[in-house]
Scaffold this active site. Structure first.
Site, PDB file in Angstrom:
ATOM      1  N   ASP A 292       0.674  -1.284  -0.223  1.00  0.00           N
ATOM      2  CA  ASP A 292       0.185  -0.127  -0.183  1.00  0.00           C
ATOM      3  C   ASP A 292       0.906   1.013  -0.031  1.00  0.00           C
ATOM      4  OD1 ASP A 292      -2.344  -1.340  -0.017  1.00  0.00           O
ATOM      5  OD2 ASP A 292      -2.852  -0.980   1.807  1.00  0.00           O
TER       6      ASP A 292
ATOM      7  N   LYS B  11      -3.491   3.408  -2.530  1.00  0.00           N
ATOM      8  CA  LYS B  11      -4.463   4.131  -2.736  1.00  0.00           C
ATOM      9  C   LYS B  11      -4.549   5.366  -1.863  1.00  0.00           C
ATOM     10  CE  LYS B  11      -8.256   1.033  -4.136  1.00  0.00           C
ATOM     11  NZ  LYS B  11      -7.231  -0.320  -4.116  1.00  0.00           N
TER      12      LYS B  11
ATOM     13  N   MET C 235      -9.469   8.709   7.985  1.00  0.00           N
ATOM     14  CA  MET C 235      -9.647   9.310   6.598  1.00  0.00           C
ATOM     15  C   MET C 235     -10.627  10.241   6.448  1.00  0.00           C
ATOM     16  SD  MET C 235      -9.169   5.738   4.289  1.00  0.00           S
ATOM     17  CE  MET C 235     -10.388   4.998   5.132  1.00  0.00           C
TER      18      MET C 235
END
Length: 268
Positions: free
Chosen positions: A34, A55, A168
């Site tokens: 990641d 991502k 997030m």
């Protein structure tokens, strides 16, 4: 056919990966990692083919379906395939999609858990997410679809727990706080002076801390503080209140209660 291991890389620091995870990296033939995985962690697998499939919001990313296919293809070519995910694979990591795809292809898959950022964050500031007589429940929340998840009645928009940890949530930080205050006015448990701790790049040398109240977060006081290049964790709840400060002191001090630390591990 090879075997695929979904390994949790932990919150950021290289030495916070589990022993099992580190051993699998040393034995791996190919590693799909990641964006939030520390590059130094890849030094544990110099023998492996290393493929970036991260991502990050607002940046060019690998489509999940494409990642799924690459894992299946790799397992048909390599014996030990590692899918290295930030934090814990089973928390906001789309592990279920990868597991189901691999199982449907008849491939063996194993999950190796990792330390999620919320637990590392609590450890870093030295304050538990639970507290006897104050907090008996914790909710991990993400607004993955931005403001679309802030509609009334949505389970993510209205989490029910004493301590809330938002992953997030940087771009929606003020809206998160505003929504929680609105809920308090209708019987919710988080009011204007509820403590807020925001950690960026937790457990790494770049770690930063913003400490204040829900009202100041709602007023946008943290907006200019955020570093868009770093992952942020927003923690809300009475369990996070500084034991040396009473509720009345919080209210009376107002803006003086806002504290910003460049690196929480250097505060002492």
């Amino acid at each position: 056919m090879g075997k695929v291991y979904l390994v949790g890389a932990g919150p950021g620091a290289v030495d916070l990966i589990t022993v099992r995870g580190a051993k699998l990296l040393e034995q791996s033939d190919i590693v799909f990692y990641d964006a939030l995985v520390d590059p130094e962690m890849l030094h544990l697998c110099p023998q492996a083919v290393q493929v970036a499939v991260g991502k990050r919001c607002g940046k060019l990313s690998s489509a999940q379906q494409f990642i799924n296919k690459r894992l299946v293809d790799a397992a048909q070519k390599y014996q030990t395939v590692v899918r290295l995910k930030g934090g814990d694979p089973m928390l906001f990591g789309r592990a279920d999609e990868e597991i189901q795809t691999l199982k449907a292809a008849g491939l063996a898959v194993e999950v190796v858990p990792g330390i999620t950022a919320a637990l590392a964050g609590a450890a870093s500031i030295g304050q538990s997410l639970t507290l006897r007589g104050v907090s008996r429940s914790v909710a991990f929340v993400t607004l993955a679809q931005g403001t679309e998840n802030l509609t009334a009645g949505h389970p993510i928009a209205n989490p029910c727990a004493d301590t809330l940890v938002y992953y997030m949530g940087r771009k929606d930080a003020a809206k998160i706080a505003q929504r929680l205050i609105e809920q308090w006015q209708h019987g919710g448990s988080h009011q204007q002076d509820t403590p807020v701790q925001i950690l960026e790049a937790v457990s790494t040398p770049r770690e930063r801390l913003w400490s204040s109240t829900l009202q100041e977060l709602a007023d946008g006081k943290a907006d200019a503080w955020f570093d868009s290049s770093l992952p942020a964790l927003i923690m809300v709840g009475e369990a996070l209140r500084d034991p040396s400060q009473s509720t009345s002191a919080k209210i009376n001090n107002g803006l003086q209660d806002s504290n910003i630390f460049a690196n929480s591990r250097r505060r002492a």
